[in-house]
Design an enzyme around this catalytic site. Structure first.
Site, PDB file in Angstrom:
ATOM      1  N   GLY A 320       0.927  -1.322   0.126  1.00 33.74           N
ATOM      2  CA  GLY A 320       0.174   0.066  -0.175  1.00 33.74           C
ATOM      3  C   GLY A 320       0.926   1.178   0.075  1.00 33.74           C
ATOM      4  O   GLY A 320       1.977   1.086  -0.549  1.00 33.74           O
ATOM      5  N   GLU A 321       0.376   2.430   0.674  1.00 38.50           N
ATOM      6  CA  GLU A 321       0.888   3.541   0.817  1.00 38.50           C
ATOM      7  C   GLU A 321       1.238   4.116  -0.506  1.00 38.50           C
ATOM      8  O   GLU A 321       1.581   5.565  -0.711  1.00 38.50           O
ATOM      9  CB  GLU A 321       2.327   3.456   1.221  1.00 38.50           C
ATOM     10  CG  GLU A 321       2.721   2.641   2.610  1.00 38.50           C
ATOM     11  CD  GLU A 321       4.280   2.676   3.128  1.00 38.50           C
ATOM     12  OE1 GLU A 321       5.270   3.275   2.387  1.00 38.50           O
ATOM     13  OE2 GLU A 321       4.568   2.184   3.992  1.00 38.50           O
ATOM     14  N   GLY A 322       0.540   3.721  -1.674  1.00 38.55           N
ATOM     15  CA  GLY A 322       0.810   4.165  -3.100  1.00 38.55           C
ATOM     16  C   GLY A 322       2.062   3.777  -3.658  1.00 38.55           C
ATOM     17  O   GLY A 322       2.437   4.242  -4.768  1.00 38.55           O
TER      18      GLY A 322
END
Lengths: 354, 354
Positions: A320-322
């Site tokens: 995640g986190e981009g």
């Protein structure tokens, strides 16, 4: 406000899509020999109404929220990690900030719904916005995660943050990212409802739970859906009952990109749950979306198939986190440069094939 | 000469591999949450004997050759395209040169065995070397593609060009690339022999032939193998009888990288056939190889499985030229930066999971 936004989201340019397909056929390579890069090139041309698309002004929006359902034991990490990771993002030492630097993307961190108490705003290298819709959602096994008004506000908050930053920095591409301990649970719940699938075929191991906790996670999602009865045809209802604040805000980023007619690279499992919400609100968002990568998280493949998006990267990532979306921006940039810069057969004096 | 080179190719540092795996476990992310990026990080550390690997000094070697077997009608493009594309590479207007620019890689074009008659050396933006082993191979359905001496010389030529450039430019990563109308046919022949597979499970549509021509291509490969009886345990024999000059030279690039202990990103179908030759000569080359991407060409997956390499990109590309490998350098760079720059749990004050 939301309805006015949705009405303003229109398809990309079919005219430029056709022109781009023609241009691809003239490039000095066998027909469509760079595969997905050709497809991406053409979509960019259609989005930007040009044959020379550019994706050099970039940002990734990393939105954070907390989740009441964490008290049901669905995560391998304690909820405080949401706050600790926000700090790491702002201080430029996390995986997303390393990859954003490598990919020339600005990082915009926003706390839209954590339980963190940042007494003083953290001052670090990256933009940090605190705009809380609510201090974390409620435990959806006991009541709706949030009210309908809060769900709408989460989307509008994400939209406003993204719109402002897109306009002030003249961005031509954005990526989505998330942080929120426990947020694979509401994401899986959203996908289970919208795709009408059993949670066991959607929920994964998240940050790394064991088999027993995974079974518990599946049961938690089932209980949440049974209790709250979200209406799969009403994305706001789904978001409010079993969703998350950062998930709504990410849906808002997608709406803002589509509204501004720029491409948006959707990250993995959580961001794709947000994409399901955005797509449910406006089918036209599809014209602007790219799927950054295929996550290791179980149901992600089904979610992307539902959205009819092919993931650009398949690196078995599940952070995640981009991170996946930000890395994929480089591949999208490669596609932009292929259609803009590769010579045509006639320009280069290269013989055509059969 | 070749034997001296092969003796000097040794494994990577097992000590640094272990240190890197330990380091990965300390980074602020769930265990191995960036998947292949973690794996790539660790391999880089082991290759470079460091915990801060760097892959910023890059080149792609694009080696060209012609193929006698083209007269059997195996390609959709006329043989003159080899010469036209060499010009496009040197003049910086082809797909590989666009992607090399995007990925900060120098392009080294070498004509090691074309039939082109460059009366005056082309002067363009990119390095161009003419060092012909032979003016194209022979038609392997009638005789061996080249002599054993020529096959060895093709490898040594590639090795020398690469070694010189690696040393003069202090490169810390290289990619391989090819140009040669018809070269999927010898590549498929090499793989069929070494993997002991029927050519129909290896040969693909190349630059875009129809079903009928594909059947002909498969038969051409079968006839070449039957006539020449290459010994699958003798890579030089396979290369000389059914291979190609640029394929041998690419094998030389792989040997040079392994010899200099720097990573080499192998491109698609043709480069992987060269990797089969290099690996046959020295199993230790495996320590230095990355598979840039999975090509659309039929047998590529089997070839990568044989080499036990996981492709970094899967973008349905089938162009060659080094395009997939050059684009993959960015992903390898991301992996280098993750292990070098992401903070540890203790540095960042982030709580660990279960």
């Amino acid at each position: 406000m939301l309805n006015r936004i949705l009405d303003s989201i229109t398809p990309y340019s079919d005219e430029y899509l056709k022109k781009a397909i023609q241009r691809t056929s003239e490039l000095i390579m066998p027909p469509r020999a760079v595969g997905m890069l050709n497809d991406i090139s053409e979509k960019l041309c259609a989005i930007q109404s040009t044959l020379k698309p550019e994706v050099d002004k970039r940002a990734v929006f990393v939105f954070a929220g907390d989740h009441g359902v964490v008290e049901e034991g669905v995560s391998a990490f304690p909820a405080v990690v949401t706050c600790e990771m926000i700090r790491a993002f702002v201080n430029d030492i996390a995986t997303i900030t390393v990859l954003a630097r490598q990919n020339n993307a600005k990082v915009v961190v926003a706390d839209v719904g954590s339980r963190c108490d940042f007494k003083e705003k953290i001052i670090g290298k990256n933009e940090f916005i605190i705009k809380k819709v609510k201090n974390g959602t409620e435990n959806f096994t006991k009541q709706p995660a949030m009210s309908r008004q809060e769900a709408e506000k989460s989307i509008e908050t994400g939209f406003e943050i993204a719109l402002k930053y897109i306009e002030s920095h003249n961005l031509n591409i954005v990526a989505t990212g998330d942080m929120g301990i426990g947020n694979t649970t509401p994401s899986a719940a959203i996908a289970s409802v919208i795709l009408d699938k059993d949670p066991s075929s959607i929920a994964g191991k998240g940050t790394g739970i064991d088999e027993k906790r995974w079974q518990n996670k599946v049961n938690v999602i089932k209980r949440g859906i049974e209790l709250n009865k979200p209406d799969k045809n009403d994305p706001i209802d789904v978001l409010s009952k079993v969703g998350g604040i950062e998930i709504g805000a990410i849906a808002g980023v997608i709406l803002a990109a589509a509204y501004k007619k720029i491409p948006v690279v959707v990250d993995g499992f959580i961001s794709t749950a947000a994409a399901l919400i955005a797509y449910g609100l406006s089918k036209n968002t599809h014209y602007y979306m790219f799927a950054g990568h295929l996550s290791e998280e179980n149901g992600h493949k089904l979610m992307l198939e539902y959205l009819n998006l092919k993931p650009i990267l398949k690196l078995n990532m599940r952070l995640g986190e981009g991170t996946g979306a930000t890395l994929a921006m480089h591949i999208i940039d490669a596609a932009a440069k292929v259609i803009s810069e590769v010579a045509t057969f006639s320009q280069a004096g290269v013989s055509k094939g059969e």
